[in-house]
Design a protein around this motif. Structure first.
Motif, PDB file in Angstrom:
ATOM      1  N   CYS A  30      -3.789  -2.519  -3.334  1.00 59.45           N
ATOM      2  CA  CYS A  30      -4.029  -3.647  -2.439  1.00 59.45           C
ATOM      3  C   CYS A  30      -4.816  -4.752  -3.130  1.00 59.45           C
ATOM      4  O   CYS A  30      -4.473  -5.929  -3.032  1.00 59.45           O
ATOM      5  CB  CYS A  30      -4.757  -3.170  -1.188  1.00 59.45           C
ATOM      6  SG  CYS A  30      -6.162  -2.092  -1.537  1.00 59.45           S
ATOM      7  N   VAL A  35       0.149   4.360   0.443  1.00 64.18           N
ATOM      8  CA  VAL A  35      -0.176   5.368   1.456  1.00 64.18           C
ATOM      9  C   VAL A  35       0.363   4.946   2.824  1.00 64.18           C
ATOM     10  O   VAL A  35       1.019   5.728   3.518  1.00 64.18           O
ATOM     11  CB  VAL A  35      -1.702   5.618   1.522  1.00 64.18           C
ATOM     12  CG1 VAL A  35      -2.050   6.532   2.686  1.00 64.18           C
ATOM     13  CG2 VAL A  35      -2.197   6.212   0.208  1.00 64.18           C
ATOM     14  N   CYS A  47      -7.401   6.275   3.042  1.00 64.41           N
ATOM     15  CA  CYS A  47      -7.215   5.380   1.888  1.00 64.41           C
ATOM     16  C   CYS A  47      -7.413   6.208   0.632  1.00 64.41           C
ATOM     17  O   CYS A  47      -8.390   6.928   0.507  1.00 64.41           O
ATOM     18  CB  CYS A  47      -8.245   4.248   1.941  1.00 64.41           C
ATOM     19  SG  CYS A  47      -8.355   3.322   0.402  1.00 64.41           S
ATOM     20  N   SER A  48      -6.470   6.112  -0.286  1.00 66.85           N
ATOM     21  CA  SER A  48      -6.577   6.922  -1.494  1.00 66.85           C
ATOM     22  C   SER A  48      -7.458   6.262  -2.532  1.00 66.85           C
ATOM     23  O   SER A  48      -7.842   6.882  -3.513  1.00 66.85           O
ATOM     24  CB  SER A  48      -5.187   7.173  -2.079  1.00 66.85           C
ATOM     25  OG  SER A  48      -4.737   6.017  -2.749  1.00 66.85           O
ATOM     26  N   CYS A  78      -6.452   3.760  -4.405  1.00 69.04           N
ATOM     27  CA  CYS A  78      -5.634   3.430  -5.581  1.00 69.04           C
ATOM     28  C   CYS A  78      -5.772   1.974  -6.014  1.00 69.04           C
ATOM     29  O   CYS A  78      -5.416   1.612  -7.117  1.00 69.04           O
ATOM     30  CB  CYS A  78      -4.181   3.751  -5.297  1.00 69.04           C
ATOM     31  SG  CYS A  78      -3.451   2.654  -4.074  1.00 69.04           S
ATOM     32  N   ARG A  79      -6.246   1.129  -5.145  1.00 69.34           N
ATOM     33  CA  ARG A  79      -6.506  -0.287  -5.463  1.00 69.34           C
ATOM     34  C   ARG A  79      -5.250  -1.144  -5.647  1.00 69.34           C
ATOM     35  O   ARG A  79      -5.328  -2.254  -6.165  1.00 69.34           O
ATOM     36  CB  ARG A  79      -7.377  -0.438  -6.705  1.00 69.34           C
ATOM     37  CG  ARG A  79      -8.771   0.115  -6.528  1.00 69.34           C
ATOM     38  CD  ARG A  79      -9.517   0.087  -7.842  1.00 69.34           C
ATOM     39  NE  ARG A  79     -10.818   0.726  -7.710  1.00 69.34           N
ATOM     40  CZ  ARG A  79     -11.006   2.016  -7.599  1.00 69.34           C
ATOM     41  NH1 ARG A  79      -9.977   2.836  -7.579  1.00 69.34           N
ATOM     42  NH2 ARG A  79     -12.215   2.514  -7.484  1.00 69.34           N
ATOM     43  N   CYS A  95       0.849  -1.202   0.000  1.00 66.90           N
ATOM     44  CA  CYS A  95       0.000   0.000   0.000  1.00 66.90           C
ATOM     45  C   CYS A  95       0.882   1.249   0.000  1.00 66.90           C
ATOM     46  O   CYS A  95       1.680   1.467   0.910  1.00 66.90           O
ATOM     47  CB  CYS A  95      -0.904   0.025   1.230  1.00 66.90           C
ATOM     48  SG  CYS A  95      -1.737   1.609   1.472  1.00 66.90           S
TER      49      CYS A  95
HETATM   50  S1  SF4 Z   1      -6.652   1.470  -2.097  1.00 68.52           S
HETATM   51 FE1  SF4 Z   1      -5.525  -0.042  -0.983  1.00 68.52          FE
HETATM   52  S2  SF4 Z   1      -3.409   0.290  -1.515  1.00 68.52           S
HETATM   53 FE2  SF4 Z   1      -4.523   2.124  -2.115  1.00 68.52          FE
HETATM   54  S3  SF4 Z   1      -4.386   3.490  -0.368  1.00 68.52           S
HETATM   55 FE3  SF4 Z   1      -6.269   2.345  -0.114  1.00 68.52          FE
HETATM   56  S4  SF4 Z   1      -5.643   0.617   1.133  1.00 68.52           S
HETATM   57 FE4  SF4 Z   1      -3.765   1.477   0.312  1.00 68.52          FE
END
Ligand code: SF4
Ligand SMILES: Cc1cc2nc3c(=O)[nH]c(=O)nc-3n(C[C@H](O)[C@H](O)[C@H](O)COP(=O)(O)OP(=O)(O)OC[C@H]3O[C@@H](n4cnc5c(N)ncnc54)[C@H](O)[C@@H]3O)c2cc1C
Ligand code: SF4
Ligand code: SF4
Lengths: 415, 539
Positions: free
Chosen positions: A63, A22, A57-58, A60-61, A20
C-alpha cells in the motif's frame, strides 16, 4: 506522531485498496484505506479498544508503495496493532504465540544448542499439530530448521582475505545466524571478493518481527542495543550492510518511525545502513565492482520481497544478477509471497498467506527453473513451501559466480 | 392550501425551538414546530461544538457563566450520548497576560465552575501537540457537543409526547387579528404549498432570524447577526477543548469534535443572517491564532470552513458585537409592544438552550393561565439510557469493527453504513442528501462527499423512487452544499482532494449535464463571494 500525520494526505483514491494483496483474498480485512488513513481519525490513546480487523494487515507495505500521496499506511496499521496489544486485545495464548514467533533471537539461542532435537520437534507432524492446537502456529507453515553451526562461529574461524578497500560492517540478522549461515558466508565472500574487510560487531535481532506483532517495548530494547553497538562504525563512516532486507529496512526507517526513535544515534545508523545488493550496485555504478563472474547457466524467478521494495531503491539484486553471464532471470511482479514475516505462520492467517502467494508460486512453477531467488528469508521458505522449488539468496549466486564452492541447494544443481 | 389549528406554534428548528417544543409537549401542550429548512439549518448546525463550562464568560459575563455551568451539569445528565467528555483547558500562551490566570480562577470560583490549575508538563502529557511555550493551564469541565443529534433527539422526544414537527415549512407571514397574532402563513417547500397554522400562541425561536419574524407582526426587535467563521482540521490534533486564557476574542478556541478539530471563531456584524461571505482574512486569522495553540497547525490539512451567525440581542444599538451579553432574553410582546399572542426567545448559547426553553414555556403556561412543572432537566433524551454514557471518538469505528460492517460503508470517511443511511432516509424522513448528512455525518469527512454522494443518491433513488431528474438535482444540490465550505480553504491537500472529486463528478459522471433542473427548491444557500477586503483595524 509523524506516521499518523500522513493520514492527512489521503485523497481516498482507492489505489491502495486495489493493490493490497490481503484485502484481495479475504473479507476479514477491509483494506489499507479503511485501516490506515480512515480508522486513524477514530483512534485515540486513552479510549477503549476499537480495533480488530487491522490485525489482518500483513505489513507487506504494498500500500505504501502504490499510494500516490505518501500515506504511511502500513506503519499506521502497525502502530494500531501495538495499541491493540497495549490495550489487551489479545489473550495470553496469542501473545505467547506471537512472541514465540517474533523472538527469533531468543528462539535461536534456545533452539540452536539442541538443534537436532529442536528440528525433529519442529518438523514432526504430530508436534506441529499440537503446536497449532495449543498455540495457533499453523501446522503446515514453513518453519526453518536450525543449522548445525552458527554463522558467527564460522566467521570467527574464518581467515579474512586482504582488504585494500576498507571496512564494512555486516548485519547478519537472526536467520543467517541460526538457520541459514550459508547466506552469511556468501555475503562475506562476495564482500571479500570486492576487497572489503568484513566486521561483525555484536548484534541482536533488529526487532522487526516484534514490531509487526505490536510488541513495541521489546522491539525498542533490541533497536537501542543495536544502535549502541553500530553507532561508532556509523560515526566513522563505515557502511553497515545486511542480507536480510527486513533487518536493514528496520535499521533504516521502520524502527525509528514506529518507535519515534528520532535521536541522533538512530539517525546516524539509519543513514549508513544499506542492503548488501544496494551497496554492491552502488559500487558498480562507480565502476568499482568486481565483475569477474563465471557463467551460471540457469533460468530462475527472482522475487523482490515486499520488505525490499519498501527500501525504495529499485531492484539492485536483479541488476546484479543480470551481470552474471548465463543467468536467465525472470522477474516476478507478484505483490507478495504472503508470509510477511511471522504472518503466514499463524493458524488463522495461514490460508490467507497461501492465497496471497499463489500467483508467485504459479510463476515459479511455470518458469520451471531448479531454484527461485529472493532476498528475504521467510519469503524464501514460503516460496519453497508454496511452489516446491528451493530458494536461494542472490548473494549465494554471486558467491558462486565469483568462483566459490556452491553450498546448500546449489550443490545439488548441475550448474 | 392546508389549514391547521394548534395551541402553540414554535417558529425555528434550532436548539432553542427544539428545546421549546419538547418542553411544551412534555407539559401537555398541543404544539407544532415549523422550520424553514431542516432541523439545525440555522446557527445550531453551524456552531463551534462546545458545551461551555462557563469558563469563557467567567470574567466578562458572570451571569452567562453561571447559566452555562448549571446547564452543563444538567445536559451531562440528560444527554450524555450527545456529548464527548473531553474536558477543557484554558491556557496562557506567550501572547496572553499571565496574570489573567488568577482573575480567571477567581471568576470561575465565583460562578461555581470547578477549576484546577495543572502543570504545563501534565498538560503536554495529555496534549503533546500544544504549544510548549504555554506558561499556565487550567482545567474546566468543557465538553464537545453534537448539536445535530441533540436537536433531533429533542424533536424525537417532543414527537413522542404528541408534538408535530414540520421541516421545510417557512413562515412567510404572521396572521393578525388587531393587536393579536393568531397564527402564521407557512410555505411547504417540499409540496410547494401554502399552510396556514392558527395558534393561540406563537413562540418566535428563529434565532438570528427572530427580528425578521417579529417584523411580520410589526414588532421592532433588533437582532445583530454576529458572524463567526470556523475552520476544521482534518483530524483531531487535540482531544481536549482548548481555550486561550484571556478576555474572549477571535480564534481563541479549538474544539475536538467527532473526527475533526475546529478552530474558531470570528465575530463580525452582518446585515443579514443568511447572506454573508467567508472572507480570506477570517480563515487566515483562525489559522494564525490556531498556530499559537498548536504549532504546525497551519501546515495541516484543512477540511472545510463554515460560518454561523450569533443571535445577539440588545435593546440599544451596539457597536462591537462581542460586548453584547450572551445571556438570553425573553421578549413578552404583550407587555413590551402591546401585541399579544407572540413571545420571542433570543440570544443565549447552545449550552443554555434547555434553560431558555424552560423560561419560555414557563411564560407560555402563565399566558394560558396553567401551572405545569418543567421536567426537561429530569428526563433524559431518547437513547441516553440504552447508550449508557458519553459519546467517544472511536465508538462508531468500534461498532463497525464489531459488526464487521466495513463492507457496507456508504460514507467511508465518517463510517456511515448502508443501514445508517437507509434509516436516515426512511425513518429520519430525509428530504435532501444534506439532511442525511446531518443525521449520519455523510460527506463530512476528508473527501467531502467525493465517494459517498453518488452512493447516497442511489439509495435515495431506490428507496424513495423520485424521478431520475429529481435525483440528479438532489445530487447537484449536495455537491454544491459541500463545495460552499471548500471554496474558502482550497489549497494544499484539500485542493488535491477536490481535483479528484471534480474528476469523479464533472468528468466521469458528467453531473453538470445530467438531465433535470440545475437545483431543487431545497438547494443550499451559498455564501456570498468574499469581498477580499480586510476589515478596519485588521490587516
Ligand atoms: S501492509 Fe498494506 S498492502 Fe500490505 S496487507 Fe497491510 S494494508 Fe495491505
Ligand atoms: C460561530 C458561532 C459559534 C458558536 N459556538 C457555540 C458553542 O460552541 N457553544 C455554544 O453553546 N453556543 C455556541 N454558539 C451559540 C449557539 O450556536 C446559538 O446560540 C444557538 O445555536 C442558537 O440556536 P437557536 O435555535 O436560537 O437559533 P438557530 O439555530 O439559528 O435556529 C433558528 C432557526 O429558525 C429558522 N428560521 C428562520 N427563519 C424562519 C422562518 N421564516 N420560518 C421558519 N423557520 C425559520 C432557521 O432556519 C433556523 O434553523 C455559537 C454561535 C456562533 C455564531
Ligand atoms: S492510495 Fe493513498 S491516497 Fe489513495 S486511498 Fe490509499 S492511502 Fe488514500
Ligand atoms: S528481521 Fe532480521 S534481525 Fe530480525 S528476526 Fe529477522 S533476521 Fe533477525
Amino acid at each position: 506522531m509523524f506516521v499518523e500525520q500522513t493520514l492527512d494526505n489521503c485523497i481516498k483514491c482507492n489505489i491502495c485498496v486495489t493493490e493490497c494483496p490481503v484485502a484481495a483474498v479475504t473479507d476479514k480485512f477491509p483494506g489499507p484505506k479503511y485501516e490506515g488513513p480512515q480508522a486513524a481519525r477514530f483512534r485515540q490513546p486513552n479510549q477503549p479498544l476499537t480495533d480488530w480487523s487491522v490485525d489482518y494487515c500483513s505489513g507487506c507495505r504494498v500500500c505504501n508503495m502504490v499510494c500516490p500521496t505518501g500515506v504511511r499506511i502500513a506503519e499506521i496499521n502497525a502502530r494500531a496493532r501495538a495499541e491493540m496489544v497495549r490495550k489487551g486485545a489479545f489473550g495470553w495464548r496469542t501473545r505467547l504465540r506471537n512472541n514465540l514467533l517474533a523472538r527469533s533471537e531468543l528462539l535461536g539461542k534456545v533452539g540452536h544448542p539442541i538443534a537436532p532435537l529442536a528440528n525433529a520437534l519442529l518438523q514432526n507432524p504430530l508436534g506441529r499439530l499440537a503446536a497449532e492446537m495449543t498455540l495457533g502456529i499453523a501446522r503446515h507453515a514453513p518453519l526453518p530448521t536450525f543449522s548445525r553451526e552458527r554463522f558467527t562461529a564460522w566467521y570467527r574461524a574464518h581467515q579474512p582475505a586482504n582488504a585494500p578497500k576498507g571496512k564494512v560492517v555486516y548485519f547478519h540478522g537472526c536467520s543467517t545466524e541460526y538457520y541459514e549461515p550459508r547466506v552469511g558466508r556468501a555475503a562475506v565472500r562476495v564482500l571479500e571478493a570486492n576487497g572489503f574487510d568484513v566486521i561483525i560487531p555484536p548484534q541482536h535481532c533488529c526487532g522487526l518481527p516484534l514490531l509487526s506483532n505490536g510488541e513495541f517495548d521489546a522491539a525498542r530494547n533490541y533497536h537501542r542495543r543495536n544502535v549502541n553497538s553500530l553507532v561508532e562504525y556509523a560515526r566513522q563512516g563505515i557502511p553497515i550492510v545486511g542480507t536480510s532486507t527486513s533487518c536493514t529496512l528496520t535499521l533504516k526507517e521502520e524502527a525509528p518511525e514506529l518507535l519515534d526513535a528520532f535521536d541522533e544515534e538512530s539517525r546516524l545508523v539509519a543513514e549508513r545502513t544499506f542492503d548488501l545488493s544496494e551497496f554492491l550496485l552502488n559500487l558498480h555504478t562507480r565502476g568499482e565492482l568486481n565483475t569477474e563472474f563465471r557463467s551460471i547457466d540457469l533460468r530462475a524467478v527472482y522475487h523482490p520481497p515486499c520488505q525490499y521494495r519498501a527500501h525504495r531503491v529499485g531492484r539492485p539484486s536483479l541488476e546484479l544478477l543480470r551481470l552474471i553471464p548465463g543467468l536467465d532471470i525472470v522477474e516476478s511482479h507478484a505483490a507478495c509471497c504472503g508470509i510477511a514475516g511471522t504472518y503466514g505462520f499463524k493458524a488463522e492467517k495461514y490460508e490467507i498467506a497461501m492465497q496471497v502467494g499463489q500467483p508467485l508460486f504459479d510463476l515459479v512453477r511455470a518458469t520451471g527453473g531448479p531454484i527461485a531467488i529472493c532476498d528475504s528469508e521467510t519469503c524464501r521458505w514460503q516460496i519453497t513451501h508454496g511452489s516446491g522449488v528451493p530458494s536461494v539468496h542472490p548473494m549465494e549466486l554471486l558467491a558462486l559466480a565469483y568462483g566459490y564452492e556452491p553450498e546448500g541447494v546449489l550443490q545439488q544443481q548441475t550448474l | 392550501m392546508r389549514t391547521i389549528q394548534t395551541e402553540v406554534l414554535v417558529i425555528g428548528g434550532g436548539a432553542t425551538g427544539a428545546g421549546i417544543i419538547r418542553d411544551l409537549a412534555m407539559r401537555g401542550f398541543d404544539a407544532i414546530l415549523v422550520e424553514k429548512r431542516d432541523l439545525t439549518h440555522g446557527t445550531t448546525g453551524r456552531y463551534h461544538g462546545l458545551l461551555h463550562s462557563g469558563g469563557r464568560y467567567a470574567v466578562k459575563d458572570p451571569k452567562a457563566a453561571v447559566e452555562c455551568i448549571e446547564e452543563n451539569r444538567i445536559l451531562r445528565r440528560i444527554m450524555p450520548h450527545c456529548l464527548e467528555d473531553t474536558g477543557g483547558f484554558f491556557v496562557v500562551t506567550p501572547w496572553d497576560d499571565p496574570d489573567f490566570g488568577d482573575t480567571f480562577m477567581e471568576g470561575c470560583r465565583n460562578a461555581g465552575i470547578p477549576v484546577e490549575e495543572i502543570s504545563v508538563a501534565q498538560m503536554l502529557r495529555e496534549e503533546p501537540l500544544l504549544n510548549p511555550k504555554i506558561s499556565r493551564c487550567f482545567r474546566v469541565p468543557d465538553a464537545a457537543a453534537d448539536s445535530f443529534l441533540a436537536t433531533r433527539l429533542n424533536a424525537e422526544s417532543a414527537r413522542a409526547y404528541g408534538a408535530r414537527i414540520w421541516t421545510y415549512h417557512e413562515v412567510r407571514d404572521l396572521m393578525m387579528d388587531g393587536q393579536r397574532v393568531i397564527g402564521a402563513v407557512c410555505y411547504d417547500l417540499v409540496h410547494d404549498e401554502e399552510v396556514r397554522i392558527y395558534a393561540d400562541m406563537v413562540v418566535n425561536a428563529a434565532g438570528a432570524w427572530a427580528g425578521k419574524i417579529a417584523a411580520m407582526a410589526g414588532l421592532d426587535v433588533t437582532i445583530t447577526p454576529g458572524k463567526g467563521v470556523m475552520v476544521a482540521i482534518n483530524h483531531r490534533v487535540l482531544n481536549t477543548v482548548v481555550n486561550r486564557c484571556k478576555m474572549p476574542s477571535d480564534g481563541d478556541i479549538i474544539v475536538p469534535i467527532h473526527t475533526v478539530a475546529v478552530i474558531g471563531t470570528t465575530d463580525v456584524k452582518v446585515s443579514d443572517p443568511e447572506h454573508f461571505a467567508i472572507e480570506p482574512w477570517e480563515v487566515e486569522l483562525m489559522l494564525d491564532e490556531g498556530e499559537k495553540l498548536v504549532p504546525g497547525v497551519k501546515e495541516m490539512r484543512i477540511l472545510r470552513a463554515w460560518a454561523g451567525v450569533r443571535p445577539l440581542y440588545q435593546e440599544t444599538k451596539a457597536v462591537d458585537t462581542r460586548d453584547i451579553t450572551r445571556a438570553y432574553t425573553l421578549l413578552d410582546h404583550e407587555t413590551r409592544d402591546g401585541v399579544s399572542g407572540i413571545i420571542t426567545m433570543t440570544g443565549g448559547k447552545w449550552t443554555t438552550y434547555r434553560q431558555m426553553a424552560q423560561v419560555t414555556v414557563d411564560r407560555v403556561c402563565e399566558k394560558f393561565g396553567v401551572q405545569r412543572e418543567c421536567r426537561t432537566h429530569l428526563e433524559p433524551l431518547p437513547g441516553a439510557e440504552q447508550h449508557g454514557g458519553y459519546h467517544w471518538l472511536g465508538a462508531r469505528f468500534a461498532d463497525v469493527e464489531r459488526r464487521q460492517a466495513y463492507g457496507d460503508l456508504i460514507c467511508e470517511c465518517e463510517l456511515a453504513t448502508r443501514e445508517d443511511v437507509e434509516r436516515a432516509i426512511l425513518e429520519g424522513d430525509a428530504k435532501a442528501i444534506d439532511d442525511i448528512r446531518r443525521m449520519v455525518r455523510l460527506g463530512m469527512g476528508p473527501c467531502q462527499g467525493g465517494f459517498c454522494t453518488f452512493r447516497a443518491v442511489g439509495l435515495l433513488h431506490r428507496l424513495r423512487q423520485p424521478d431520475v431528474e429529481e435525483a440528479n438535482a438532489a445530487l447537484r444540490d449536495f455537491l454544491q452544499e459541500r463545495w460552499k465550505g471548500l471554496l474558502p480553504i482550497l489549497w494544499g491537500q484539500q485542493l488535491r482532494q477536490e481535483r479528484l472529486d471534480e474528476f469523479i463528478y464533472l468528468s466521469v459522471l458528467n453531473v453538470d449535464h445530467l438531465p433535470g433542473p440545475k437545483a431543487t427548491r431545497l438547494a443550499p444557500v451559498m455564501y456570498d463571494p468574499p469581498t477580499g477586503e480586510a476589515p478596519q483595524g485588521r490587516v
